[in-house]
Design a protein around this motif. Structure first.
Motif, PDB file in Angstrom:
ATOM      1  N   GLU A 339       1.017  -1.461  -0.005  1.00 35.13           N
ATOM      2  CA  GLU A 339      -0.074   0.060  -0.490  1.00 35.13           C
ATOM      3  C   GLU A 339       1.500   1.225  -0.243  1.00 35.13           C
ATOM      4  O   GLU A 339       2.131   1.157   0.818  1.00 35.13           O
ATOM      5  CB  GLU A 339      -0.962   0.527   0.880  1.00 35.13           C
ATOM      6  CG  GLU A 339      -2.358  -1.129   0.815  1.00 35.13           C
ATOM      7  CD  GLU A 339      -2.598  -0.964   0.301  1.00 35.13           C
ATOM      8  OE1 GLU A 339      -3.152   0.361  -0.334  1.00 35.13           O
ATOM      9  OE2 GLU A 339      -3.221  -1.976  -0.040  1.00 35.13           O
ATOM     10  N   ALA A 340       0.415   2.245  -0.346  1.00 41.73           N
ATOM     11  CA  ALA A 340       1.067   3.436  -1.042  1.00 41.73           C
ATOM     12  C   ALA A 340       0.698   4.064   0.177  1.00 41.73           C
ATOM     13  O   ALA A 340      -0.679   4.247   1.261  1.00 41.73           O
ATOM     14  CB  ALA A 340       0.836   4.424  -1.821  1.00 41.73           C
ATOM     15  N   ILE A 341       2.368   5.232   0.455  1.00 48.59           N
ATOM     16  CA  ILE A 341       2.015   5.551   2.382  1.00 48.59           C
ATOM     17  C   ILE A 341       1.549   7.251   1.547  1.00 48.59           C
ATOM     18  O   ILE A 341       1.649   7.412   0.928  1.00 48.59           O
ATOM     19  CB  ILE A 341       3.429   6.027   2.826  1.00 48.59           C
ATOM     20  CG1 ILE A 341       4.358   4.480   2.970  1.00 48.59           C
ATOM     21  CG2 ILE A 341       3.202   6.744   4.254  1.00 48.59           C
ATOM     22  CD1 ILE A 341       3.272   4.065   4.422  1.00 48.59           C
ATOM     23  N   LYS A 342       0.739   8.053   2.384  1.00 47.98           N
ATOM     24  CA  LYS A 342       0.312   8.978   2.627  1.00 47.98           C
ATOM     25  C   LYS A 342       1.594  10.096   2.628  1.00 47.98           C
ATOM     26  O   LYS A 342       2.156   9.914   3.733  1.00 47.98           O
ATOM     27  CB  LYS A 342      -0.926   9.677   3.412  1.00 47.98           C
ATOM     28  CG  LYS A 342      -2.484   8.519   3.456  1.00 47.98           C
ATOM     29  CD  LYS A 342      -2.632   8.942   2.041  1.00 47.98           C
ATOM     30  CE  LYS A 342      -3.917   7.483   1.693  1.00 47.98           C
ATOM     31  NZ  LYS A 342      -4.391   8.034   0.666  1.00 47.98           N
ATOM     32  N   VAL A 343       1.116  11.530   2.037  1.00 45.31           N
ATOM     33  CA  VAL A 343       2.015  12.439   1.885  1.00 45.31           C
ATOM     34  C   VAL A 343       2.348  13.037   3.687  1.00 45.31           C
ATOM     35  O   VAL A 343       3.531  13.694   3.819  1.00 45.31           O
ATOM     36  CB  VAL A 343       1.548  13.570   1.020  1.00 45.31           C
ATOM     37  CG1 VAL A 343      -0.065  13.831   1.141  1.00 45.31           C
ATOM     38  CG2 VAL A 343       2.854  14.416   1.343  1.00 45.31           C
ATOM     39  N   ASP A 344       1.578  12.966   4.264  1.00 49.47           N
ATOM     40  CA  ASP A 344       1.480  13.684   5.410  1.00 49.47           C
ATOM     41  C   ASP A 344       2.925  12.196   6.184  1.00 49.47           C
ATOM     42  O   ASP A 344       3.772  12.800   7.191  1.00 49.47           O
ATOM     43  CB  ASP A 344       0.662  13.509   6.482  1.00 49.47           C
ATOM     44  CG  ASP A 344      -0.658  14.108   5.765  1.00 49.47           C
ATOM     45  OD1 ASP A 344      -0.789  15.305   4.882  1.00 49.47           O
ATOM     46  OD2 ASP A 344      -1.644  14.200   6.318  1.00 49.47           O
ATOM     47  N   ARG A 345       2.704  11.435   6.405  1.00 47.71           N
ATOM     48  CA  ARG A 345       3.385   9.987   7.038  1.00 47.71           C
ATOM     49  C   ARG A 345       4.546   9.993   6.217  1.00 47.71           C
ATOM     50  O   ARG A 345       5.660  10.224   6.973  1.00 47.71           O
ATOM     51  CB  ARG A 345       3.257   9.512   7.108  1.00 47.71           C
ATOM     52  CG  ARG A 345       4.294   8.389   8.084  1.00 47.71           C
ATOM     53  CD  ARG A 345       3.000   7.075   7.809  1.00 47.71           C
ATOM     54  NE  ARG A 345       3.911   5.683   8.571  1.00 47.71           N
ATOM     55  CZ  ARG A 345       3.999   4.551   8.339  1.00 47.71           C
ATOM     56  NH1 ARG A 345       3.036   4.342   8.066  1.00 47.71           N
ATOM     57  NH2 ARG A 345       4.652   3.945   9.429  1.00 47.71           N
ATOM     58  N   LEU A 346       4.730  10.722   5.025  1.00 44.29           N
ATOM     59  CA  LEU A 346       6.504  10.243   4.507  1.00 44.29           C
ATOM     60  C   LEU A 346       6.805  11.728   4.882  1.00 44.29           C
ATOM     61  O   LEU A 346       8.047  11.862   5.432  1.00 44.29           O
ATOM     62  CB  LEU A 346       6.162  11.044   2.365  1.00 44.29           C
ATOM     63  CG  LEU A 346       5.992   9.532   2.332  1.00 44.29           C
ATOM     64  CD1 LEU A 346       5.089   9.473   0.959  1.00 44.29           C
ATOM     65  CD2 LEU A 346       7.252   8.939   2.471  1.00 44.29           C
ATOM     66  N   THR A 347       5.939  13.330   4.652  1.00 42.45           N
ATOM     67  CA  THR A 347       6.385  14.202   5.173  1.00 42.45           C
ATOM     68  C   THR A 347       7.487  14.466   6.957  1.00 42.45           C
ATOM     69  O   THR A 347       8.345  14.641   6.501  1.00 42.45           O
ATOM     70  CB  THR A 347       6.043  15.379   4.440  1.00 42.45           C
ATOM     71  OG1 THR A 347       4.975  15.575   5.963  1.00 42.45           O
ATOM     72  CG2 THR A 347       5.987  14.815   3.195  1.00 42.45           C
ATOM     73  N   SER A 348       6.591  14.651   7.039  1.00 41.63           N
ATOM     74  CA  SER A 348       6.997  13.566   8.667  1.00 41.63           C
ATOM     75  C   SER A 348       7.603  13.092   9.230  1.00 41.63           C
ATOM     76  O   SER A 348       8.855  13.189   9.494  1.00 41.63           O
ATOM     77  CB  SER A 348       5.951  13.224   9.179  1.00 41.63           C
ATOM     78  OG  SER A 348       5.634  13.722  10.794  1.00 41.63           O
ATOM     79  N   ASP A 349       8.186  11.846   8.780  1.00 39.92           N
ATOM     80  CA  ASP A 349       9.021  11.163   8.883  1.00 39.92           C
ATOM     81  C   ASP A 349      10.327  11.372   7.789  1.00 39.92           C
ATOM     82  O   ASP A 349      11.461  11.004   9.002  1.00 39.92           O
ATOM     83  CB  ASP A 349       8.992   9.550   8.232  1.00 39.92           C
ATOM     84  CG  ASP A 349       8.169   8.778   8.337  1.00 39.92           C
ATOM     85  OD1 ASP A 349       7.103   9.317   9.861  1.00 39.92           O
ATOM     86  OD2 ASP A 349       7.361   8.074   8.068  1.00 39.92           O
ATOM     87  N   SER A 351      11.096  14.105   6.838  1.00 34.06           N
ATOM     88  CA  SER A 351      11.628  15.554   8.120  1.00 34.06           C
ATOM     89  C   SER A 351      11.964  15.768   9.573  1.00 34.06           C
ATOM     90  O   SER A 351      12.743  16.286   9.769  1.00 34.06           O
ATOM     91  CB  SER A 351      10.358  16.605   7.599  1.00 34.06           C
ATOM     92  OG  SER A 351       9.491  16.738   7.208  1.00 34.06           O
ATOM     93  N   ASP A 352      11.979  14.307   9.770  1.00 38.47           N
ATOM     94  CA  ASP A 352      12.528  14.375  11.483  1.00 38.47           C
ATOM     95  C   ASP A 352      13.482  13.491  11.974  1.00 38.47           C
ATOM     96  O   ASP A 352      14.252  13.365  12.582  1.00 38.47           O
ATOM     97  CB  ASP A 352      11.450  13.757  12.516  1.00 38.47           C
ATOM     98  CG  ASP A 352       9.584  14.624  12.845  1.00 38.47           C
ATOM     99  OD1 ASP A 352      10.185  15.434  12.395  1.00 38.47           O
ATOM    100  OD2 ASP A 352       8.689  14.221  13.166  1.00 38.47           O
ATOM    101  N   SER A 353      13.870  12.786  10.367  1.00 44.54           N
ATOM    102  CA  SER A 353      14.740  11.299  10.305  1.00 44.54           C
ATOM    103  C   SER A 353      15.892  12.351  10.561  1.00 44.54           C
ATOM    104  O   SER A 353      16.315  13.785   9.784  1.00 44.54           O
ATOM    105  CB  SER A 353      15.212  10.616   9.422  1.00 44.54           C
ATOM    106  OG  SER A 353      14.952  12.106   8.075  1.00 44.54           O
ATOM    107  N   ASN A 354      17.099  11.976  10.843  1.00 40.30           N
ATOM    108  CA  ASN A 354      18.056  12.452  10.950  1.00 40.30           C
ATOM    109  C   ASN A 354      19.311  11.791  10.027  1.00 40.30           C
ATOM    110  O   ASN A 354      20.385  10.717  11.034  1.00 40.30           O
ATOM    111  CB  ASN A 354      18.782  12.068  12.688  1.00 40.30           C
ATOM    112  CG  ASN A 354      20.303  13.215  13.085  1.00 40.30           C
ATOM    113  OD1 ASN A 354      20.377  13.896  11.893  1.00 40.30           O
ATOM    114  ND2 ASN A 354      21.173  13.546  14.578  1.00 40.30           N
ATOM    115  N   ILE A 355      19.304  12.417   8.798  1.00 39.10           N
ATOM    116  CA  ILE A 355      19.805  11.844   8.068  1.00 39.10           C
ATOM    117  C   ILE A 355      21.627  12.708   8.025  1.00 39.10           C
ATOM    118  O   ILE A 355      21.484  13.732   7.570  1.00 39.10           O
ATOM    119  CB  ILE A 355      19.314  11.812   6.429  1.00 39.10           C
ATOM    120  CG1 ILE A 355      17.696  10.985   6.896  1.00 39.10           C
ATOM    121  CG2 ILE A 355      20.444  10.746   5.943  1.00 39.10           C
ATOM    122  CD1 ILE A 355      17.288  11.192   5.290  1.00 39.10           C
ATOM    123  N   VAL A 356      22.536  12.020   8.436  1.00 37.14           N
ATOM    124  CA  VAL A 356      23.678  12.600   8.115  1.00 37.14           C
ATOM    125  C   VAL A 356      24.514  12.836   6.599  1.00 37.14           C
ATOM    126  O   VAL A 356      24.967  13.601   6.191  1.00 37.14           O
ATOM    127  CB  VAL A 356      24.599  12.292   8.727  1.00 37.14           C
ATOM    128  CG1 VAL A 356      26.178  13.030   9.006  1.00 37.14           C
ATOM    129  CG2 VAL A 356      23.432  11.990  11.211  1.00 37.14           C
TER     130      VAL A 356
END
Length: 570
Positions: A339-349, A351-356
């Protein structure tokens, strides 16, 4: 000296130099003359006996002692009283599969008579210390080094030839079907995918047996045979949850085949995210996607990517000081449990991820990205669009006017042609008038007709009562007066007395010639000196019951006594 080798099928030739050292050995024994190196080729998955046979006639009390050189723990090659043999070998074994030329190397020592036990016991401990861990890689093709002379020792290199006993295996087959996203038709113009999906398969075989060709029988997709890129056919329409199969065949399409199923999910604008990564290029796509997938617990997949130049206003505090002014823009989506992930969860995940390792400048939904482009349009693009619109409107107006003028001229030309056509010519009109007159009977004036009958009856009553009969038929006799000689003489009037006629019989009418004789001067001479006949006029009155007129005319010629007769039928 050098050694040259040529392959049987492709006739590829290679050579290798050999340096031969000759040393003096006072205790040289010519009884044992084993070759220093043997290179053999055998196919995998088969047993092969007598690779190196032992000549019992020449060495009745001798046997081979085998020492593994590579792999150290191999058990495929073995020796007995007959010589060196091999069991069935799997070329795809991890110990030899990675080698450019898969091979096994052993050392054979010929031990004879009473020295056999001593040699074996002495060599057991010494072999392990002498061999040590064999580090393959010093020689990429043939496992060999400098070989010192020993009449009883032979190094055997067995090259294991590959057979096509493995089918291609797709990457991700354990998660079959592979779920991929594709934009809906209303947003496909804004997000044009590079391809629907890219599949990859591996083959445990080598060489031609591992040359893979990708293909599919589904009419809606087109598969690149070399790269595995799957594209949607330009005339096809993909529905949600559409499923198809992609195949991979080794030996360039003539060998073994593996397959995998692909499931397509249609993506709306609420399921696509636009990520902008600073100081990145198209070559960094795989690295960026790997970092994004490591930061979330679902799969991040890419639709398309592009490189944008200029300063991008970051939405996060992370910003490199050495900004190159170049950014990588990726259109991505997320898949979890098919199933496709909704855009709200995508942007939140994201944005909050600490990708160095990745410097993310912004994460926007597709709708916000499109709205941003509409709010801040490019002046050049809008100007070009306005000019194109004006030009197109002018062209349409010119075409419309041209069509209208051509239509008007054509109608006008057809109107003039109809006026001068054969149908509207004067002759056709006269014919139509004649036909109409012939069809419509003229109206009879009854009053005039009664007056004429009354006058005729009065004249008949005044006559001397003479009657005319001719065999039950009463012909109409027109008696002309005698030739006039005197100009002043008035013509005589002849009265006709007609008895009650038969209604079916024709009416007899005698004409009254009122032509005045012009005297001697009335007969003019023509150019030949002959006399012209006197022109006469006859007045005849008849009603609608007249069917026939018989005109009896006395011959003006004195030589002819019989009257001329003319009959007029109605």
């Amino acid at each position: 000296m050098s050694v040259r080798a040529t392959t049987v099928l492709t006739h590829v030739t290679a050579s290798a130099p050999i340096l031969l050292f000759i040393e003096e050995n006072g205790a040289c024994n010519t009884t044992y003359n084993q070759p220093p190196l043997l290179i053999l080729e055998r196919y995998e998955e088969e047993e092969h006996l007598n690779l190196v046979p032992l000549n019992r006639t020449k060495h009745p009390l001798c046997n081979y002692v085998l020492t593994n050189r590579w792999p150290i723990d191999q058990n495929w090659l073995y020796v007995d009283d007959e010589g060196l043999h091999t069991k069935s070998i799997d070329r795809e074994d991890v110990s030899i599969a990675f080698m450019p030329v898969s091979q096994i190397q052993v050392e054979l020592n010929l031990h004879c008579g009473s020295d056999l036990r001593m040699k074996r016991s002495l060599s057991t401990n010494g072999e392990q210390n002498w061999l040590g861990p064999y580090d393959y890689g010093a020689n990429k093709w043939i496992l060999t080094d400098s070989i010192s002379y020993n009449a009883r020792r032979t190094l055997v290199n067995l090259i294991v030839k590959d057979i096509n006993d493995n089918s291609p295996i797709f990457v991700g087959l354990e998660n079959e079907p592979i779920v991929v996203g594709y934009p809906e038709s209303d947003i496909e113009g804004f997000v044009s995918p590079r391809f629907l999906v890219k599949v990859e398969a591996t083959d445990a075989d080598i060489g031609e047996n591992a040359a893979i060709m990708y293909w599919s029988t589904d009419p809606r997709v087109v598969v690149s045979p070399n790269t595995g890129d799957v594209h949607v056919h330009n005339t096809a329409t993909i529905e949600d949850n559409y499923r198809f199969t992609v195949n991979a065949t080794d030996r360039r399409g003539s060998g073994n085949t593996g397959s995998i199923d692909v499931l397509v999910k249609l993506l709306s604008s609420e399921e696509i995210v636009v990520i902008t990564v600073q100081n990145s290029f198209l070559d960094d796509e795989d690295q960026v996607l790997s970092a994004l997938n490591a930061a979330v617990d679902y799969d991040i997949k890419m639709l398309c990517a592009s490189v944008v130049t200029g300063n991008i206003e970051p939405t996060y505090k992370r910003q490199q000081s050495d900004d190159l002014g170049v950014s990588l823009r990726l259109f991505v989506y997320g898949i979890k449990s098919q199933e496709a992930i909704k855009v709200d969860r995508l942007t939140s995940d994201l944005s909050d991820s600490n990708i160095v390792t990745v410097n993310i400048a912004s994460v926007l939904s597709l709708q916000d990205h499109l709205d941003k482009l509409q709010i801040c349009p490019l002046p050049g693009r809008d100007t070009g669009l306005l000019v194109a619109t004006i030009v197109l409107a002018g062209v349409v107006l010119i075409i419309t006017l041209t069509v209208a003028v051509c239509f008007f001229l054509k109608r006008k030309k057809e109107h003039h042609y109809d006026q001068f056509s054969d149908r509207n010519s004067l002759a056709s009109r006269n014919d139509s008038i004649k036909s109409s007159k012939s069809e419509i009977l003229p109206k009879i004036n009854l009053d005039e007709l009664r007056k004429s009958e009354k006058k005729l009856q009065e004249r008949l009553d005044a006559a001397n009562g003479s009657s005319i009969a001719a065999n039950d038929m009463l012909p109409v006799i027109i008696e002309e007066p005698s030739k006039m000689t005197d100009v002043a003489q008035t013509p005589k009037e002849t009265l006709i007395n007609i008895s009650a006629p038969d209604p079916k019989a024709p009416i007899v009418i005698q004409s009254i010639d009122k032509l005045k004789d012009s005297g001697a001067d009335s007969d003019d001479d023509d150019e030949f000196g002959e006399k012209n006949k006197v022109r006469r006029k006859s007045v005849v009155t008849f009603n609608e019951n007249v069917e026939k007129i018989i005109h009896l005319e006395d011959g003006l010629d004195e030589e002819s006594s019989e009257p001329d007769i003319e009959v007029y039928k109605f």
